[in-house]
Design a protein around this motif. Structure first.
Motif, mmCIF file in Angstrom:
data_model
loop_
_atom_site.group_PDB
_atom_site.id
_atom_site.type_symbol
_atom_site.label_atom_id
_atom_site.label_comp_id
_atom_site.label_asym_id
_atom_site.label_seq_id
_atom_site.Cartn_x
_atom_site.Cartn_y
_atom_site.Cartn_z
ATOM 1 N N GLN A 54 7.402 45.233 22.781
ATOM 2 C CA GLN A 54 6.759 46.441 23.287
ATOM 3 C C GLN A 54 5.676 46.918 22.334
ATOM 4 O O GLN A 54 4.607 47.361 22.760
ATOM 5 N N HIS A 55 5.917 46.808 21.043
ATOM 6 C CA HIS A 55 4.894 47.176 20.057
ATOM 7 C C HIS A 55 3.652 46.306 20.232
ATOM 8 O O HIS A 55 2.523 46.807 20.184
ATOM 9 N N GLU A 56 3.838 45.013 20.433
ATOM 10 C CA GLU A 56 2.708 44.100 20.630
ATOM 11 C C GLU A 56 1.952 44.430 21.919
ATOM 12 O O GLU A 56 0.726 44.376 21.949
ATOM 13 N N ILE A 57 2.656 44.797 22.976
ATOM 14 C CA ILE A 57 2.008 45.200 24.230
ATOM 15 C C ILE A 57 1.198 46.472 24.007
ATOM 16 O O ILE A 57 0.031 46.565 24.399
ATOM 17 N N ASP A 58 1.806 47.451 23.345
ATOM 18 C CA ASP A 58 1.118 48.721 23.085
ATOM 19 C C ASP A 58 -0.102 48.530 22.192
ATOM 20 O O ASP A 58 -1.095 49.247 22.332
ATOM 21 N N ALA A 59 -0.041 47.548 21.288
ATOM 22 C CA ALA A 59 -1.158 47.271 20.386
ATOM 23 C C ALA A 59 -2.250 46.440 21.055
ATOM 24 O O ALA A 59 -3.330 46.255 20.500
ATOM 25 N N GLY A 60 -1.958 45.911 22.247
ATOM 26 C CA GLY A 60 -2.937 45.124 22.975
ATOM 27 C C GLY A 60 -2.984 43.659 22.581
ATOM 28 O O GLY A 60 -3.882 42.931 22.982
#
Length: 76
Positions: A54-60
């Motif tokens: 989820q962190h990677e998704i939020d970071a793009g």
């Protein structure tokens, strides 16, 4: 719909940062996740894996629905 986490947001962020810090010192991501879960006493490696994703998704850096997009689509 996922239930709210019992783990405070700042603690989750710290754990995700720790995975990023130790990732290069391990053979793969699973080993890095296992090292962090053992060090911090987190119950499930998969929970931490989901937080990292989820962190990677939020970071793009990974495709998917961001936390913000998900929050906007929830009914009031």
């Amino acid at each position: 719909m996922a239930r709210p986490s019992r783990c405070p947001l700042e603690l989750r962020r710290r754990e995700v940062r720790m995975v990023a810090e130790v990732r290069d010192g391990h053979s793969d991501e699973t080993a890095a996740l296992q090292a962090v879960t053992e060090k911090l006493g987190i119950g499930s490696r998969e929970t931490l894996r989901n937080w990292v994703k989820q962190h990677e998704i939020d970071a793009g850096t990974r495709p998917g629905t961001t936390t913000e997009e998900s929050a906007c689509s929830k009914p009031s």
